[in-house]
Design a protein around this motif. Structure first.
Motif, PDB file in Angstrom:
ATOM      1  N   ALA A 109      42.804  39.502  36.262  1.00  0.00           N
ATOM      2  CA  ALA A 109      41.874  39.131  37.335  1.00  0.00           C
ATOM      3  C   ALA A 109      42.061  40.011  38.564  1.00  0.00           C
ATOM      4  O   ALA A 109      41.080  40.455  39.174  1.00  0.00           O
ATOM      5  CB  ALA A 109      42.066  37.661  37.712  1.00  0.00           C
TER       6      ALA A 109
ATOM      7  N   ARG B  66      39.164  42.781  38.155  1.00  0.00           N
ATOM      8  CA  ARG B  66      38.013  42.139  38.790  1.00  0.00           C
ATOM      9  C   ARG B  66      37.992  42.300  40.308  1.00  0.00           C
ATOM     10  O   ARG B  66      36.952  42.609  40.887  1.00  0.00           O
ATOM     11  CB  ARG B  66      37.990  40.662  38.401  1.00  0.00           C
TER      12      ARG B  66
ATOM     13  N   ARG C  52      36.396  45.249  42.138  1.00  0.00           N
ATOM     14  CA  ARG C  52      34.952  45.375  41.999  1.00  0.00           C
ATOM     15  C   ARG C  52      34.169  44.350  42.832  1.00  0.00           C
ATOM     16  O   ARG C  52      32.952  44.367  42.838  1.00  0.00           O
ATOM     17  CB  ARG C  52      34.573  45.260  40.527  1.00  0.00           C
TER      18      ARG C  52
ATOM     19  N   THR D  56      40.280  31.455  38.402  1.00  0.00           N
ATOM     20  CA  THR D  56      41.398  32.187  37.815  1.00  0.00           C
ATOM     21  C   THR D  56      42.605  31.286  37.625  1.00  0.00           C
ATOM     22  O   THR D  56      43.295  31.377  36.607  1.00  0.00           O
ATOM     23  CB  THR D  56      41.768  33.399  38.692  1.00  0.00           C
TER      24      THR D  56
END
Length: 163
Positions: free
Chosen positions: A63, A67, A70, A86
């Motif tokens: 995560a 992630r 981004r 998460t």
């Protein structure tokens, strides 16, 4: 890779190491205060606990490294919903890895189902979820705080020499 993504990736790796340290610390304190073992079943084996924590840590690492770099932080300062999601996924990974490992160790995958249920709602499973959500939220907060900055952080006295 942009400097922002590189910064978010490095912070994510360090936050994942922090998460692992906090989980180990929390497990120690919970075990000490409640006078319980992290895994009560004697037939579980010594590798089950570390593999369960490894599953949760892997979820947090994915995560934070894949992630968070981004996420567009232009309009928000952190991502609390992402952090909670998460944390829940890390808790599920912790319980499922434990259930599958326990099932394989005992010879029947069905034996792992009660283990998953007991692990997910126990104090250790809950601490995995809470700590994952907290660390991911703090990571997104730190990354978002630097979103608008350009270049490396500077000390106040460094600006005097640029003029």
């Amino acid at each position: 890779m942009s400097p922002h993504r590189r910064y978010a990736t490095v912070v994510g790796v360090f936050a994942t190491v922090l998460y692992l340290a906090l989980v180990v610390c929390a497990f120690g304190f919970i075990s000490l205060l409640t006078d319980t073992e992290v895994i009560e079943q004697q037939q579980a084996g010594v590798a089950l606990g570390p593999s369960m924590v490894g599953g949760a840590v892997l979820v947090v690492l994915i995560a934070l490294v894949l992630r968070v770099p981004r996420i567009d932080f232009a309009e928000r300062r952190s991502a609390p919903l992402f952090a909670v999601l998460t944390g829940v996924i890390a808790g599920v990974a912790y319980a499922v890895v434990g259930g599958v490992g326990f099932g394989i160790g005992s010879g029947s995958l069905l034996a792992g189902a009660p283990f998953i249920a007991a692990t997910a709602v126990g104090p250790y499973g809950v601490s995995v979820v809470i700590l994952a959500a907290l660390v991911v939220w703090l990571d997104t907060f730190v990354v978002a705080a630097r979103f608008d900055d350009r270049g490396r952080p500077r000390w106040a006295w460094e600006d005097e020499y640029d003029e």
